[in-house]
Design an enzyme around this catalytic site. Structure first.
Site, PDB file in Angstrom:
ATOM      1  N   ALA A   1      47.145  47.574  40.416  1.00 50.97           N
ATOM      2  CA  ALA A   1      46.136  47.595  41.483  1.00 50.97           C
ATOM      3  C   ALA A   1      45.361  46.297  41.425  1.00 50.97           C
ATOM      4  O   ALA A   1      45.021  45.809  40.348  1.00 50.97           O
ATOM      5  CB  ALA A   1      45.195  48.780  41.301  1.00 50.97           C
TER       6      ALA A   1
ATOM      7  N   HIS B   1      22.168  23.730  46.334  1.00 52.63           N
ATOM      8  CA  HIS B   1      21.765  24.817  47.240  1.00 52.63           C
ATOM      9  C   HIS B   1      20.617  24.390  48.147  1.00 52.63           C
ATOM     10  O   HIS B   1      20.454  24.943  49.236  1.00 52.63           O
ATOM     11  CB  HIS B   1      21.374  26.029  46.397  1.00 52.63           C
TER      12      HIS B   1
END
Length: 258
Positions: A60, A79
């Site tokens: 998975a 940022h």
């Protein structure tokens, strides 16, 4: 026995403990929301690639979409416009991401006033009581705010005038940025600035001054109430996203067992 061997032994026998300060990152984790006309980031979403089915019978795995600034995350200098020529998250030296944790506790003040702001006098009082800040330290702002983390509305705490969460005044932000011993600043709230910081001069002063001074921010911390005022070592582990303005991060503290 080497220093590293002693640390490994201390971790193994429990005399030094790991304290996880990270907010689990899921679909419901509160994230920052800016008012119009500004664009917003996304939280976490997962889509299955396979899940023990025909697409992958024995395994998975998921594809993940997440904003750089979702959940417990690091803010890198690039940022903010004041740090736009500075480091992206992949360029931050690991040594800057590990250092002494310095806890400034204003839980009682924030309980009375959610818009409480740290001022230079608060940092100076801490030094009067505990001695000079240690080199390469991370200042952690203890407010009790993470107790609201299971309810997004309480955590953001917004009304018509905006969000009401504690933070740092412009003068306090200048003080942190000018201190050569500080590498970063950590908070329990959704962002490193106060909820009302859009009205400050300059706007969002912690972002402006710290990121412009090659210092870093960490948000949405939990279990800060369990940190000692001094003596813990902080470990900040963001993804080294090339060119990234930030990254979700796992944040630990190494704490001597009581």
């Amino acid at each position: 026995m080497s220093v590293v061997e002693k640390l490994t032994m201390a971790l193994g026998d429990g005399s030094v403990e790991f304290l996880d300060l990270t907010t689990p990152l899921g679909r419901e984790t509160p994230i920052l929301s800016l008012p119009e006309p500004f664009a917003n980031t996304v939280g976490l979403s997962l889509s299955a690639v396979s899940s023990f089915d025909d697409a992958g019978p024995g395994w998975a795995w998921n594809d993940m979409t997440v904003g750089e600034h979702a959940g417990t995350h690091l803010d890198a200098p690039v940022h903010w416009i004041s740090g736009r020529d500075g480091k992206s998250v992949d360029q931050i030296e690991p040594a800057r991401l590990i250092g002494p944790a310095v806890v400034i506790d204003k839980t009682a003040e924030v309980a009375r006033n959610p818009d409480f702001l740290l001022e230079p006098a608060d940092f100076e009082q801490w030094e009067d009581e505990n001695g000079p800040l240690p080199d390469n330290c991370w200042i952690i702002f203890r407010t009790g705010w993470s107790a609201r983390g299971s309810n997004a509305a309480d955590f953001i705490n917004a009304d018509d005038s905006g969000s009401h969460t504690p933070g740092v005044s412009p003068a306090g932000a200048r003080w942190i940025a000018a201190n050569e011993r500080v590498s970063g600043f950590g908070v329990e709230t959704v962002g490193i600035d106060a909820g009302q910081a859009a009205a400050f001069d300059p706007m969002f002063p912690v972002h402006w001054f710290l990121l412009g001074a090659d210092k870093y921010g960490i948000t949405s911390l939990r279990q800060v109430d369990k940190l000692p005022v001094t003596g813990a070592t902080l470990v900040v582990a963001p993804l080294p996203i090339v060119g990234g303005t930030g990254s979700p991060a796992r944040v630990f503290a190494l704490v001597e067992a009581s």
